[in-house]
Scaffold this motif. Structure first.
Motif, PDB file in Angstrom:
ATOM      1  N   ASN A  92       0.855  -1.183   0.000  1.00 28.12           N
ATOM      2  CA  ASN A  92       0.000   0.000   0.000  1.00 28.12           C
ATOM      3  C   ASN A  92       0.888   1.229   0.000  1.00 28.12           C
ATOM      4  O   ASN A  92       2.079   1.152   0.315  1.00 28.12           O
TER       5      ASN A  92
ATOM      6  N   SER B  34      -3.839   3.953   5.193  1.00 25.81           N
ATOM      7  CA  SER B  34      -3.848   3.935   3.738  1.00 25.81           C
ATOM      8  C   SER B  34      -4.103   5.331   3.182  1.00 25.81           C
ATOM      9  O   SER B  34      -4.968   6.064   3.681  1.00 25.81           O
TER      10      SER B  34
ATOM     11  N   THR C 277      -5.604   0.621   8.464  1.00 27.29           N
ATOM     12  CA  THR C 277      -4.439   1.045   9.239  1.00 27.29           C
ATOM     13  C   THR C 277      -3.489  -0.113   9.488  1.00 27.29           C
ATOM     14  O   THR C 277      -3.909  -1.276   9.552  1.00 27.29           O
TER      15      THR C 277
ATOM     16  N   LEU D 130       0.522   3.577  10.558  1.00 31.35           N
ATOM     17  CA  LEU D 130       0.284   4.018   9.193  1.00 31.35           C
ATOM     18  C   LEU D 130      -1.201   3.917   8.868  1.00 31.35           C
ATOM     19  O   LEU D 130      -1.931   3.130   9.471  1.00 31.35           O
TER      20      LEU D 130
ATOM     21  N   TRP E   5       1.243   4.008   2.225  1.00 27.48           N
ATOM     22  CA  TRP E   5       0.815   4.306   3.577  1.00 27.48           C
ATOM     23  C   TRP E   5       1.203   5.718   3.992  1.00 27.48           C
ATOM     24  O   TRP E   5       2.332   6.162   3.731  1.00 27.48           O
TER      25      TRP E   5
END
Length: 350
Positions: free
Chosen positions: A321, A337, A344, A335, A323
């Motif tokens: 992802n 998205s 998360t 983190l 992040w």
């Protein structure tokens, strides 16, 4: 801040001339109670906004006050490279980017030439002279004598000139940043000016706005400086998080998708971030499952990001992802998205 320029202590040696002309057709001929002096905030704003920008090569010289002039030779992390133009910056950045847990070292083969914020070309003959110039830059910045590079004025711009009795004496058509800087720098105590608004400026966030007054120009500066401050803070965060990740193993502490914490799916896996921007996931319980290799990058805009990319159809591919870094410490990084803040991930150092 990293994108600001400052007035160098080195004196300006090249002065451009201007031609002033009386214009009876100009709507502002006559008295102007809003005319500005050379010490006014408006004069300071326009002078600071039009200094020579030396920030593009800060990764090389660490000095926003000076622009490196070509050709020049530098030793970058032990590799000698000759730079003929800004196109050679890519080669330098590639050397610096080979590893993300080292301290980049740059030394120049003197003499080198630089252009100061005041558009003066200077030859630097030694490291000590180079260090002195850099110290002068830091001192001037600490004294609030910094320049602003986040506003680009669209030319031409007309300046109306006035006497101290507020009678118009002429007008000057300015065609470039250097000319406008010199105009402001050379204003005398008995000279006043007013900007013939409207003018257009482009901010560092890409927005072009029309400015209709001195106050609006000040507001535009405040807006872009805030944007630059956010970028600087995000860059600092990215650098710090990259240093925490590099060469370190983590485990998935939490991984929330659609409201469910799926961290148990990764309980037997370690995630190691290598110093060459590779990331390796290993099953610490069943070595027969081997390794899953991927890549990562840490970057910033007005937020800081960690981009993790594993191959698809692997046990850890869901961790891939872009992040956004929410919080971080030396042991825990949280983190979310970039595209879905409800997704998360928290990574805890092993």
């Amino acid at each position: 801040m990293k994108t600001i320029k400052i007035i160098s202590a080195i004196a300006l040696t090249a002065i451009l001339g201007f031609t002033s002309c009386q214009s009876e057709e100009n709507s502002q001929v006559g008295t102007n109670p809003n005319a500005n002096s050379s010490t006014s905030p408006t004069a300071s704003n326009y002078q600071r906004a039009t200094m020579n920008d030396g920030s593009d090569d800060d990764f090389l010289d660490g000095n926003a006050c000076t622009e490196l002039l070509f050709p020049l030779t530098a030793n970058v992390n032990g590799q000698q490279i000759t730079l003929l133009s800004k196109l050679d910056f890519t080669a330098v950045l590639n050397i610096m980017g080979q590893f993300n847990n080292d301290s980049d070292a740059v030394t120049f083969s003197f003499p080198i030439r630089v252009r100061t914020s005041a558009y003066t070309d200077v030859t630097i003959n030694s490291q000590s002279a180079f260090n002195t110039l850099k110290q002068e830059c830091e001192t001037a910045e600490s004294q609030g004598k910094d320049a602003i590079s986040c506003v680009d004025i669209q030319f031409p711009v007309t300046m109306l000139t006035y006497s101290v009795s507020l009678e118009q004496t002429g007008s000057v058509v300015i065609q470039s940043e250097k000319q406008l800087y010199t105009f402001m720098k050379n204003l005398q105590d008995d000279e006043l000016f007013a900007v013939n608004y409207p003018i257009s400026v482009t901010l560092s966030n890409g927005t072009t706005v029309q400015i209709k007054s001195d106050a609006e120009f000040q507001n535009a500066i405040s807006e872009c400086v805030q944007f630059e401050d956010e970028k600087d803070a995000a860059e600092d965060t990215a650098e710090e998080v990259e240093a925490i990740l590099s060469g370190t193993k983590f485990k998935v502490e939490t991984f929330v998708v659609a409201g469910a914490n799926t961290a148990n799916d990764y309980a037997n896996w370690s995630i190691e971030f290598k110093n060459d921007l590779k990331v390796v996931a290993k099953n610490v319980v069943n070595s027969a499952l081997g390794e899953v290799n991927g890549t990562y990058t840490v970057s910033s805009e007005t937020e800081a990001f960690v981009n993790i990319n594993f191959a698809s159809n692997t046990t850890v591919s869901a961790l891939s992802n872009n992040w956004v870094i929410s919080t971080y410490s030396n042991t825990l990084i949280t983190l979310k998205s970039k595209t879905d803040a409800s997704v998360t991930l928290a990574l805890k150092k092993i």
